[in-house]
Design a protein around this motif. Structure first.
Motif, PDB file in Angstrom:
ATOM      1  N   LEU A 199       0.722  -1.272  -0.153  1.00  0.00           N
ATOM      2  CA  LEU A 199      -0.012   0.044   0.070  1.00  0.00           C
ATOM      3  C   LEU A 199       0.724   1.224  -0.149  1.00  0.00           C
ATOM      4  O   LEU A 199       1.735   1.343   0.870  1.00  0.00           O
ATOM      5  CB  LEU A 199      -0.905  -0.003   1.331  1.00  0.00           C
ATOM      6  CG  LEU A 199      -1.707   1.037   1.640  1.00  0.00           C
ATOM      7  CD1 LEU A 199      -2.651   1.614   0.545  1.00  0.00           C
ATOM      8  CD2 LEU A 199      -2.291   1.013   2.832  1.00  0.00           C
ATOM      9  N   ARG A 216       1.733   5.282  -9.676  1.00  0.00           N
ATOM     10  CA  ARG A 216       1.110   4.327 -10.652  1.00  0.00           C
ATOM     11  C   ARG A 216       1.552   4.168 -12.166  1.00  0.00           C
ATOM     12  O   ARG A 216       1.859   2.934 -12.451  1.00  0.00           O
ATOM     13  CB  ARG A 216      -0.515   4.699 -11.223  1.00  0.00           C
ATOM     14  CG  ARG A 216      -1.445   4.578 -10.011  1.00  0.00           C
ATOM     15  CD  ARG A 216      -3.004   5.052 -10.307  1.00  0.00           C
ATOM     16  NE  ARG A 216      -3.725   4.790  -8.964  1.00  0.00           N
ATOM     17  CZ  ARG A 216      -4.047   5.972  -8.389  1.00  0.00           C
ATOM     18  NH1 ARG A 216      -3.745   7.292  -8.729  1.00  0.00           N
ATOM     19  NH2 ARG A 216      -4.591   5.908  -7.142  1.00  0.00           N
ATOM     20  N   LYS A 274      -1.846  -5.222  -9.625  1.00  0.00           N
ATOM     21  CA  LYS A 274      -3.337  -5.477  -9.034  1.00  0.00           C
ATOM     22  C   LYS A 274      -3.003  -5.776  -7.410  1.00  0.00           C
ATOM     23  O   LYS A 274      -3.980  -5.948  -6.796  1.00  0.00           O
ATOM     24  CB  LYS A 274      -3.904  -6.852  -9.743  1.00  0.00           C
ATOM     25  CG  LYS A 274      -4.355  -6.210 -10.918  1.00  0.00           C
ATOM     26  CD  LYS A 274      -5.209  -7.379 -11.822  1.00  0.00           C
ATOM     27  CE  LYS A 274      -5.689  -7.109 -13.095  1.00  0.00           C
ATOM     28  NZ  LYS A 274      -6.671  -8.427 -13.839  1.00  0.00           N
ATOM     29  N   GLN A 275      -1.971  -6.116  -7.079  1.00  0.00           N
ATOM     30  CA  GLN A 275      -1.514  -6.349  -5.770  1.00  0.00           C
ATOM     31  C   GLN A 275      -1.106  -5.092  -4.949  1.00  0.00           C
ATOM     32  O   GLN A 275      -0.866  -5.254  -3.791  1.00  0.00           O
ATOM     33  CB  GLN A 275      -0.411  -7.612  -5.650  1.00  0.00           C
ATOM     34  CG  GLN A 275      -0.916  -8.784  -6.394  1.00  0.00           C
ATOM     35  CD  GLN A 275       0.213  -9.882  -6.289  1.00  0.00           C
ATOM     36  OE1 GLN A 275       0.838  -9.971  -7.367  1.00  0.00           O
ATOM     37  NE2 GLN A 275       0.450 -10.572  -5.230  1.00  0.00           N
ATOM     38  N   ASP A 289      -2.081  -1.435  -3.764  1.00  0.00           N
ATOM     39  CA  ASP A 289      -2.895  -0.037  -3.567  1.00  0.00           C
ATOM     40  C   ASP A 289      -2.488   1.146  -3.546  1.00  0.00           C
ATOM     41  O   ASP A 289      -1.339   1.196  -2.588  1.00  0.00           O
ATOM     42  CB  ASP A 289      -4.065  -0.494  -2.451  1.00  0.00           C
ATOM     43  CG  ASP A 289      -4.875  -1.375  -2.542  1.00  0.00           C
ATOM     44  OD1 ASP A 289      -5.395  -1.536  -3.693  1.00  0.00           O
ATOM     45  OD2 ASP A 289      -5.274  -2.447  -1.527  1.00  0.00           O
ATOM     46  N   SER A 311      -3.315   5.155  -2.443  1.00  0.00           N
ATOM     47  CA  SER A 311      -4.441   5.828  -1.770  1.00  0.00           C
ATOM     48  C   SER A 311      -4.129   7.031  -1.021  1.00  0.00           C
ATOM     49  O   SER A 311      -2.912   6.831  -0.489  1.00  0.00           O
ATOM     50  CB  SER A 311      -5.301   4.831  -0.949  1.00  0.00           C
ATOM     51  OG  SER A 311      -6.310   5.437  -0.286  1.00  0.00           O
ATOM     52  N   ILE A 369      -5.748   2.192   4.017  1.00  0.00           N
ATOM     53  CA  ILE A 369      -6.553   0.953   4.051  1.00  0.00           C
ATOM     54  C   ILE A 369      -5.719  -0.436   4.401  1.00  0.00           C
ATOM     55  O   ILE A 369      -4.897  -0.773   4.125  1.00  0.00           O
ATOM     56  CB  ILE A 369      -6.755   0.648   2.367  1.00  0.00           C
ATOM     57  CG1 ILE A 369      -7.338   2.063   1.767  1.00  0.00           C
ATOM     58  CG2 ILE A 369      -7.658  -0.481   1.955  1.00  0.00           C
ATOM     59  CD1 ILE A 369      -6.938   1.835   0.197  1.00  0.00           C
TER      60      ILE A 369
END
Length: 274
Positions: A38, A51, A63-64, A66, A68, A72
């Motif tokens: 994360l 990203r 996809k593994q 995150d 943010s 989370i």
């Protein structure tokens, strides 16, 4: 290292994903052995940059991971929380609150190698001990004060690097030393188990080199107290290869030694154990 490698990695203040990418690269992460990660940052622009970097360097892991502006959390086996160059922005109190919320098993702090950064790390070091953490690096223990606290000196590491020739040429033109990088790096773990300190020392800096010896500034643990002193290494006890490697070594490394003679309380003659 193995436990950190197999943990869920949280990069707080991820920016363009510098430390997240470094984690993936250092541990050679692939889709099959990656527990997930994360990256947290309040800047949407930085998250988008992260990203882009992840899509370019690790598309199979996208996809593994995150990215943010919020924390989370799901149930994870082990969590490593990394504060990369953000303690000066969020402050010690908030950093401790983040630790309380995330409840990590490991904490990594990386910061610029200045006296101000060292002062902030010392404050955090005191708080985190009361939360059940011990030091994995560089301190042998954190249940007593650093010997450099309340002095004009400070403890930091130095990373010696070689860059791409284009960066080397640009640095020469700008007359900037980008090969010697001062930093402060600390690692903590959620247990009270102490590091093996007997016969071990942390290299703070190389003070001088003569025809016959090296004089080093080190930190050791003696009688459960951290102690700041000097080591004298005689070159006659070192091979030519070891002398060459020692001149290039990064400050902050661990040194295994054998005491030969206490010249005085603050200067010990020692032999390296290779």
């Amino acid at each position: 290292l193995q436990q950190i490698s197999n943990s869920f990695f949280i990069d707080f203040g991820t920016g363009p994903g510098t430390y997240l990418l470094s984690f993936l690269d250092y541990f050679k992460k692939s889709k099959n052995d990656f527990c997930g990660a994360l990256g947290i940052d309040r800047s949407s622009q930085m998250l988008e940059q992260s990203r882009s970097c992840l899509r370019h360097f690790y598309p199979e892991l996208e996809k593994q991971i995150d990215l943010s502006s919020k924390i989370i959390l799901e149930e994870k086996q082990k969590i490593t929380l990394c504060f990369g160059n953000c303690l000066n922005e969020i402050g010690v109190s908030k950093a401790v609150r983040i630790v309380e919320k995330i409840k990590p098993d490991f904490i990594i702090f990386l910061s610029i190698g200045t006296k101000d950064s060292f002062g902030e790390i010392l404050k955090f070091r005191k708080d985190i001990y009361s939360h059940g953490f011990s030091s994995s690096y560089p301190c042998f223990n954190i249940n007593n004060s650093c010997p450099l606290e309340n002095t004009t000196d400070w403890c930091h590491q130095v990373l010696k690097t070689i860059h791409h020739p284009t960066i080397e040429r640009l640095s020469q033109k700008l007359k900037m030393d980008r090969r010697t990088l001062p930093l402060i790096g600390h690692v903590y773990k959620k247990e009270k188990k102490a590091i093996e300190s007997e016969g071990n020392a942390r290299l703070i800096r190389v003070l001088s080199e003569t025809k016959f010896s090296f004089v080093l500034e080190v930190c050791i643990e003696e009688s459960n107290l951290l102690k700041h002193l000097k080591f004298e290494l005689m070159k006659k006890d070192l091979s030519k290869d070891v002398i060459k490697k020692f001149r290039k070594t990064n400050l902050g490394i661990n040194i295994k030694y054998l005491l030969v003679k206490k010249i005085n309380e603050n200067l010990w003659r020692v032999k390296l154990i290779i």
